[in-house]
Design a protein around this motif. Structure first.
Motif, PDB file in Angstrom:
ATOM      1  N   ARG A  86     -46.625  51.812  57.034  1.00  0.00           N
ATOM      2  CA  ARG A  86     -46.855  51.200  55.724  1.00  0.00           C
ATOM      3  C   ARG A  86     -45.546  50.712  55.108  1.00  0.00           C
ATOM      4  NH1 ARG A  86     -50.929  55.847  53.243  1.00  0.00           N
ATOM      5  NH2 ARG A  86     -52.775  55.295  54.490  1.00  0.00           N
ATOM      6  N   PHE A  87     -44.508  51.506  55.253  1.00  0.00           N
ATOM      7  CA  PHE A  87     -43.224  51.134  54.670  1.00  0.00           C
ATOM      8  C   PHE A  87     -42.624  49.933  55.401  1.00  0.00           C
ATOM      9  CE2 PHE A  87     -38.604  52.361  53.773  1.00  0.00           C
ATOM     10  CZ  PHE A  87     -38.615  51.694  52.560  1.00  0.00           C
ATOM     11  N   THR A  88     -42.800  49.869  56.714  1.00  0.00           N
ATOM     12  CA  THR A  88     -42.329  48.722  57.481  1.00  0.00           C
ATOM     13  C   THR A  88     -42.994  47.439  56.989  1.00  0.00           C
ATOM     14  OG1 THR A  88     -41.925  50.063  59.451  1.00  0.00           O
ATOM     15  CG2 THR A  88     -42.173  47.701  59.788  1.00  0.00           C
ATOM     16  N   ALA A  89     -44.300  47.502  56.731  1.00  0.00           N
ATOM     17  CA  ALA A  89     -45.021  46.337  56.220  1.00  0.00           C
ATOM     18  C   ALA A  89     -44.521  45.951  54.837  1.00  0.00           C
ATOM     19  CB  ALA A  89     -46.521  46.632  56.186  1.00  0.00           C
ATOM     20  N   LEU A  90     -44.221  46.948  54.003  1.00  0.00           N
ATOM     21  CA  LEU A  90     -43.713  46.670  52.654  1.00  0.00           C
ATOM     22  C   LEU A  90     -42.345  46.002  52.712  1.00  0.00           C
ATOM     23  CD1 LEU A  90     -44.571  47.281  49.647  1.00  0.00           C
ATOM     24  CD2 LEU A  90     -42.958  49.189  49.756  1.00  0.00           C
ATOM     25  N   LEU A  91     -41.497  46.453  53.627  1.00  0.00           N
ATOM     26  CA  LEU A  91     -40.172  45.863  53.778  1.00  0.00           C
ATOM     27  C   LEU A  91     -40.258  44.408  54.236  1.00  0.00           C
ATOM     28  CD1 LEU A  91     -38.285  48.810  55.510  1.00  0.00           C
ATOM     29  CD2 LEU A  91     -37.918  47.979  53.187  1.00  0.00           C
ATOM     30  N   LYS A  92     -41.223  44.111  55.086  1.00  0.00           N
ATOM     31  CA  LYS A  92     -41.402  42.733  55.533  1.00  0.00           C
ATOM     32  C   LYS A  92     -41.858  41.841  54.393  1.00  0.00           C
ATOM     33  CE  LYS A  92     -43.262  41.675  59.428  1.00  0.00           C
ATOM     34  NZ  LYS A  92     -44.240  41.585  60.553  1.00  0.00           N
ATOM     35  N   GLU A  93     -42.708  42.368  53.531  1.00  0.00           N
ATOM     36  CA  GLU A  93     -43.231  41.572  52.418  1.00  0.00           C
ATOM     37  C   GLU A  93     -42.203  41.406  51.304  1.00  0.00           C
ATOM     38  OE1 GLU A  93     -47.110  41.424  49.400  1.00  0.00           O
ATOM     39  OE2 GLU A  93     -46.841  43.109  50.780  1.00  0.00           O
ATOM     40  N   PHE A  94     -41.351  42.416  51.111  1.00  0.00           N
ATOM     41  CA  PHE A  94     -40.380  42.379  50.023  1.00  0.00           C
ATOM     42  C   PHE A  94     -38.977  42.701  50.552  1.00  0.00           C
ATOM     43  CE2 PHE A  94     -44.430  43.522  48.060  1.00  0.00           C
ATOM     44  CZ  PHE A  94     -44.514  42.575  47.052  1.00  0.00           C
ATOM     45  N   PRO A  95     -38.353  41.758  51.251  1.00  0.00           N
ATOM     46  CA  PRO A  95     -36.989  41.992  51.736  1.00  0.00           C
ATOM     47  C   PRO A  95     -36.047  42.298  50.568  1.00  0.00           C
ATOM     48  CG  PRO A  95     -37.917  39.993  52.698  1.00  0.00           C
ATOM     49  CD  PRO A  95     -38.848  40.412  51.606  1.00  0.00           C
ATOM     50  N   GLY A  96     -35.171  43.259  50.780  1.00  0.00           N
ATOM     51  CA  GLY A  96     -34.218  43.633  49.745  1.00  0.00           C
ATOM     52  C   GLY A  96     -34.483  44.987  49.138  1.00  0.00           C
ATOM     53  N   VAL A  97     -35.735  45.478  49.224  1.00  0.00           N
ATOM     54  CA  VAL A  97     -36.044  46.778  48.644  1.00  0.00           C
ATOM     55  C   VAL A  97     -35.399  47.905  49.448  1.00  0.00           C
ATOM     56  CG1 VAL A  97     -38.183  47.248  49.916  1.00  0.00           C
ATOM     57  CG2 VAL A  97     -37.911  48.107  47.589  1.00  0.00           C
ATOM     58  N   GLU A  98     -34.961  47.594  50.675  1.00  0.00           N
ATOM     59  CA  GLU A  98     -34.367  48.642  51.514  1.00  0.00           C
ATOM     60  C   GLU A  98     -33.087  49.210  50.906  1.00  0.00           C
ATOM     61  OE1 GLU A  98     -33.307  44.623  53.407  1.00  0.00           O
ATOM     62  OE2 GLU A  98     -35.074  45.594  52.566  1.00  0.00           O
ATOM     63  N   ASP A  99     -32.298  48.377  50.228  1.00  0.00           N
ATOM     64  CA  ASP A  99     -31.067  48.877  49.617  1.00  0.00           C
ATOM     65  C   ASP A  99     -31.371  49.917  48.539  1.00  0.00           C
ATOM     66  OD1 ASP A  99     -29.315  47.503  51.174  1.00  0.00           O
ATOM     67  OD2 ASP A  99     -28.967  45.878  49.759  1.00  0.00           O
ATOM     68  N   TYR A 100     -32.449  49.706  47.812  1.00  0.00           N
ATOM     69  CA  TYR A 100     -32.844  50.665  46.775  1.00  0.00           C
ATOM     70  C   TYR A 100     -33.194  52.010  47.407  1.00  0.00           C
ATOM     71  CZ  TYR A 100     -35.793  52.821  43.181  1.00  0.00           C
ATOM     72  OH  TYR A 100     -36.355  53.697  42.278  1.00  0.00           O
ATOM     73  N   VAL A 101     -33.950  51.976  48.488  1.00  0.00           N
ATOM     74  CA  VAL A 101     -34.359  53.223  49.145  1.00  0.00           C
ATOM     75  C   VAL A 101     -33.160  53.916  49.776  1.00  0.00           C
ATOM     76  CG1 VAL A 101     -35.785  54.177  50.999  1.00  0.00           C
ATOM     77  CG2 VAL A 101     -36.699  52.386  49.513  1.00  0.00           C
ATOM     78  N   LEU A 102     -32.241  53.139  50.325  1.00  0.00           N
ATOM     79  CA  LEU A 102     -31.083  53.715  51.004  1.00  0.00           C
ATOM     80  C   LEU A 102     -30.070  54.308  50.040  1.00  0.00           C
ATOM     81  CD1 LEU A 102     -30.489  51.013  53.749  1.00  0.00           C
ATOM     82  CD2 LEU A 102     -31.070  53.416  54.159  1.00  0.00           C
ATOM     83  N   ARG A 103     -29.903  53.673  48.883  1.00  0.00           N
ATOM     84  CA  ARG A 103     -28.752  54.033  48.034  1.00  0.00           C
ATOM     85  C   ARG A 103     -29.100  54.490  46.621  1.00  0.00           C
ATOM     86  NH1 ARG A 103     -27.704  49.716  51.221  1.00  0.00           N
ATOM     87  NH2 ARG A 103     -25.992  49.963  52.689  1.00  0.00           N
ATOM     88  N   GLY A 104     -30.276  54.131  46.100  1.00  0.00           N
ATOM     89  CA  GLY A 104     -30.576  54.486  44.728  1.00  0.00           C
ATOM     90  C   GLY A 104     -29.661  53.762  43.762  1.00  0.00           C
ATOM     91  N   PRO A 105     -29.465  54.285  42.539  1.00  0.00           N
ATOM     92  CA  PRO A 105     -30.162  55.440  41.947  1.00  0.00           C
ATOM     93  C   PRO A 105     -31.632  55.139  41.711  1.00  0.00           C
ATOM     94  CG  PRO A 105     -28.862  54.323  40.265  1.00  0.00           C
ATOM     95  CD  PRO A 105     -28.531  53.652  41.566  1.00  0.00           C
TER      96      PRO A 105
END
Length: 220
Positions: A94-113
């Protein structure tokens, strides 16, 4: 433009375009989390930069709020998953699909806050894992859930190539590579847990949820 006298046209001092925080977050998604700037959001809405600043004090805060709203679409319940491994496989897909639909959200998950809504989601993942295996304490569940998400996010190839000549994995191979890596993580973790080797959680910078044990003595 004529002024004064009969039939003259008097310009109206109209109010500037108004907007809301929801409008701004909608525009941020349209602009793209990986291309997010305050100016781009203002242009998308047809308002001034000052209007955006009135609602959101900084571009970092805007990114965090927009990313938290996107991440909040990740469905966490999975009654079909009987074991913690099955649950994390579903979550990774599910998260892989979300990342494909919304590129850029990965930095938020990786680093916060992280925003409060995200912290609550992390807590829900911990609960889901503990419900599926009595061997897992909060620290082990924390590490399993957090590493599953950060590993999936880290495997997402960026849109922009910052290194001339570098070649990113082909997009058609991305999901297969993520799936293999996640499976290797789950198989290895399962072996360690079966041997009684539960991990000690290491607090992550700017991740409030990693400090919940310290905040509540009953969770030690």
């Amino acid at each position: 433009m004529r002024s004064g006298g009969k039939g003259s046209i008097t310009p109206k001092l109209g109010r500037p375009p108004t907007t809301s925080i929801e409008d701004i977050l909608d525009a941020a998604e349209r602009v793209g989390l990986d291309n997010l700037t305050r100016a781009a959001v203002a242009r998308e809405l047809g308002v001034s930069d000052a209007t955006i600043r009135h609602h959101v004090e900084s571009i970092d805060r805007l990114y965090a709020r927009a990313s938290a709203r996107v991440f909040g679409r990740l469905q966490l319940d999975a009654p079909e998953a009987q074991t913690w491994q099955e649950y994390l496989r579903v979550l990774a897909d599910r998260f892989t699909a979300l990342l494909k639909e919304f590129p850029g959200v990965e930095d938020y998950v990786l680093r916060g806050p992280y925003e409060r809504i995200t912290v609550d989601m992390f807590e829900a993942i911990i609960d889901e894992l503990m419900q599926r295996d009595t061997r897992l304490d909060r620290k082990a569940s924390h590490l399993l859930g957090s590493r599953l998400l950060t590993l999936t996010a880290a495997l997402r190839p960026p849109r922009r190539n910052r290194y001339p000549g570098a070649v990113y994995p082909r997009s058609d191979l991305y999901e297969g590579q993520v799936g293999w890596t996640i499976e290797a993580f789950l198989v290895g973790a399962d072996m360690l847990i079966a041997n009684g080797q539960l991990p000690e959680a290491v607090p992550t910078p700017n991740a409030e949820w990693t400090h919940l044990d310290a905040a509540d003595p009953s969770r030690h």
